[in-house]
Design a protein around this motif. Sequence first.
Motif, PDB file in Angstrom:
ATOM      1  N   ILE A  71       0.909  -1.151  -0.003  1.00 26.56           N
ATOM      2  CA  ILE A  71      -0.077  -0.136   0.126  1.00 26.56           C
ATOM      3  C   ILE A  71       0.851   1.318   0.140  1.00 26.56           C
ATOM      4  N   GLU A  72       1.863   1.197   0.659  1.00 31.28           N
ATOM      5  CA  GLU A  72       2.863   2.574   1.014  1.00 31.28           C
ATOM      6  C   GLU A  72       3.667   2.784  -0.525  1.00 31.28           C
ATOM      7  N   LYS A  73       3.699   1.839  -1.288  1.00 31.05           N
ATOM      8  CA  LYS A  73       4.250   1.840  -2.527  1.00 31.05           C
ATOM      9  C   LYS A  73       3.476   2.133  -3.709  1.00 31.05           C
ATOM     10  N   CYS A  74       1.988   1.928  -3.541  1.00 30.38           N
ATOM     11  CA  CYS A  74       0.908   1.966  -4.564  1.00 30.38           C
ATOM     12  C   CYS A  74       0.552   3.357  -4.878  1.00 30.38           C
ATOM     13  N   PRO A  75       0.518   3.537  -6.251  1.00 32.62           N
ATOM     14  CA  PRO A  75      -0.155   4.976  -6.860  1.00 32.62           C
ATOM     15  C   PRO A  75      -1.401   4.859  -7.552  1.00 32.62           C
ATOM     16  N   PHE A  76      -2.096   3.588  -7.352  1.00 32.65           N
ATOM     17  CA  PHE A  76      -3.085   3.456  -8.179  1.00 32.65           C
ATOM     18  C   PHE A  76      -4.332   2.163  -7.596  1.00 32.65           C
ATOM     19  N   LEU A  77      -5.387   2.648  -7.370  1.00 32.09           N
ATOM     20  CA  LEU A  77      -6.414   1.575  -7.024  1.00 32.09           C
ATOM     21  C   LEU A  77      -7.498   1.539  -7.894  1.00 32.09           C
ATOM     22  N   LEU A  78      -8.409   0.498  -7.540  1.00 37.13           N
ATOM     23  CA  LEU A  78      -9.932   0.746  -8.056  1.00 37.13           C
ATOM     24  C   LEU A  78     -10.606   0.320  -6.953  1.00 37.13           C
ATOM     25  N   ILE A  79     -11.778   1.105  -6.964  1.00 31.33           N
ATOM     26  CA  ILE A  79     -12.878   0.841  -5.942  1.00 31.33           C
ATOM     27  C   ILE A  79     -14.197   0.269  -6.521  1.00 31.33           C
ATOM     28  N   GLY A  80     -14.591  -0.946  -6.037  1.00 36.03           N
ATOM     29  CA  GLY A  80     -15.689  -1.435  -6.636  1.00 36.03           C
ATOM     30  C   GLY A  80     -16.931  -1.149  -5.261  1.00 36.03           C
TER      31      GLY A  80
END
Length: 204
Positions: A37-46
């Motif tokens: 999570i600390e390295k993540c720049p992008f996510l999808l929310i369903g």
Amino acid sequence: MEYIKTRAELRGAFDVTHEVAKRKVLRFLDGHTRNFIEKCPFLLIGSQDASGNGDVSPKGDFPGFVKILDEKTLAIPDRPGNNRLDTWENIIENPGVGLIFMIPGMNETLRINGQARLTLDKTLCSQMQVNNRPAKAVLIVKILEVYMHCAKAFIRSKLWSPDTWAPRADMPTLGQILKDHADLSETASEFDEILDEAYRNSLW
């Protein structure tokens, strides 16, 4: 065409779930999932509304833009957008959400299922500011399940391989698409200029 109607019918058409797939599910963040999570720049929310109408929305920012409040709680900032508010309205009616976190170049993803609420808390919004612009709102997600997802979909699609990408020129610009979809009075190029201006000046 016939459709599957029962769980038994569905399960009968597939092999037994691998034991690791069952055992990998956590109920809280550990060191590996925190690091992701600390390295993540992008996510999808369903999300879904009270009637079951579904929506998936992308969220992206600097790596680590999702704040870990504790081992079972995440905070996701909202930035300026088109103000449709599909995800946020869904969550008011139905708090269940599914998240997929992606790191460019990494074929594995992190999945989190949980319960979400939206807050306008000024202190938290200020803490999640960028360029002195507070978050518009913050989504608080209580984690129910967290687990890593294997790489097969990304390997099949070769998502991160530039040599497989279709040339951008093969697709129309968003202005051209919206000219047709929204029956715009502006020309396609005029609306592309409006979008470019928004991208330059109102990302945060």
